[in-house]
Design an enzyme around this catalytic site. Structure first.
Site, mmCIF file in Angstrom:
data_model
loop_
_atom_site.group_PDB
_atom_site.id
_atom_site.type_symbol
_atom_site.label_atom_id
_atom_site.label_comp_id
_atom_site.label_asym_id
_atom_site.label_seq_id
_atom_site.Cartn_x
_atom_site.Cartn_y
_atom_site.Cartn_z
ATOM 1 N N ASP A 41 20.230 -0.662 1.853
ATOM 2 C CA ASP A 41 17.831 -0.772 1.667
ATOM 3 C C ASP A 41 17.817 -1.382 2.772
ATOM 4 O OD1 ASP A 41 16.930 -1.939 -1.709
ATOM 5 O OD2 ASP A 41 15.499 -2.591 0.969
ATOM 6 N N ASP A 70 17.265 3.413 6.046
ATOM 7 C CA ASP A 70 16.334 3.799 5.743
ATOM 8 C C ASP A 70 16.575 4.741 5.689
ATOM 9 O OD1 ASP A 70 13.460 4.787 5.667
ATOM 10 O OD2 ASP A 70 13.380 4.599 8.198
ATOM 11 N N TYR A 161 3.128 9.215 -6.391
ATOM 12 C CA TYR A 161 3.983 8.237 -7.276
ATOM 13 C C TYR A 161 4.802 9.537 -7.973
ATOM 14 C CZ TYR A 161 7.721 5.420 -8.846
ATOM 15 O OH TYR A 161 8.510 4.206 -9.429
ATOM 16 N N LYS A 165 7.985 11.676 -7.934
ATOM 17 C CA LYS A 165 9.052 11.443 -9.227
ATOM 18 C C LYS A 165 9.506 12.884 -9.447
ATOM 19 C CE LYS A 165 10.260 7.733 -8.065
ATOM 20 N NZ LYS A 165 12.125 7.184 -7.687
#
Length: 255
Positions: A41, A70, A161, A165
């Protein structure tokens, strides 16, 4: 039967977005099944909390390793996977749980909000899969699970988004077709509304939750354990004939 279901003893798992609610719960479940789990993370503090939480939840499991990463930095992703290979000699499981929304109506969506979401959610997922696939295909075994979203089918106010996705779903299906012959499966999970700390902290949480429960066939919000359970199956040896699928863990809400 000579082994219990979902026995991940001897396997190594990398979970990106591992400091988040879904990633950290998934880490607990995979660690409980016997895997050596590496959580990655961008948040050092979040990683420390997640690792400590796993140690409390699954005290008999192998200690979770943490990695500041990252996912939009391709060189860093490659170095992370090489490091896992150096330490453990293999990588069996990749779970891409990173990502975030930046919601705005289409005409108000900025260039930065578009590119940030696409870069993290889609490009970052590609970088992680590409590097994991190099190792998995060489060893002739692998399980890749991507976290998409119910939004991959399109949501108002989430053009960036939803596009990212939907790209993750297409990427996953392509990977499944390409790598199946190498012993590597790839599947996507499309969560519905899952009750995490970040969701509860929203000022609009009650309204969002009420709307979701009304739309769901199962009249509750999802829990991180609902996602982790699905990941556990898809990453297990028993799921070897299942690939290229999108598993909606959404309480029966598909659109």
């Amino acid at each position: 039967m000579s082994r219990r279901l979902s026995d991940l003893q001897g396997q190594v798992a990398l979970i990106t977005g591992g400091a988040g609610g879904l990633g950290s719960e998934t880490a607990n479940w995979l660690a409980a099944a016997g895997a050596q789990v590496v959580i990655a993370d961008v948040s050092t503090e979040g990683l420390e909390r997640a690792a400590a939480g796993c140690a409390d939840a699954v005290p008999d499991a192998k200690p979770v390793e943490t990695l500041v990463l990252d996912v939009t930095n391709s060189a860093a992703v490659r170095a992370a996977v090489v490091g896992i290979e150096d330490r453990h000699g293999r990588l069996d499981i990749l779970v891409t749980s990173h990502g975030f929304p930046r919601d705005h109506r289409l005409t108000e969506l900025t260039d930065v909000e578009w590119s940030d979401v696409i870069n993290v959610c889609l490009t970052g997922t590609f970088f992680c899969i590409r590097e994991a696939a190099r190792l998995m295909t060489a060893q002739g075994y692998g399980r890749i699970v991507t976290l998409a979203s119910r939004a991959w089918q399109g949501n108002p106010g989430q053009a960036n988004y939803s596009a990212a996705k939907a790209g993750v779903v297409g990427l996953t299906k392509s990977v499944a077709k390409e790598l199946g012959r190498k012993g590597v499966t790839a599947n996507a999970i499309a969560p519905g509304l899952i009750e995490t700390a970040s969701l509860r902290n929203l000022e609009t949480f009650e309204a969002i939750a009420d709307r979701a429960v009304k739309a769901n066939s199962i009249k509750r919000l999802g829990e991180p354990s609902d996602i982790a359970a699905a990941v556990l199956y898809l990453t297990s040896p028993e799921a070897g004939f299942l690939t290229g699928e999108v598993v909606h863990v959404s309480g029966g809400r598909f659109s």
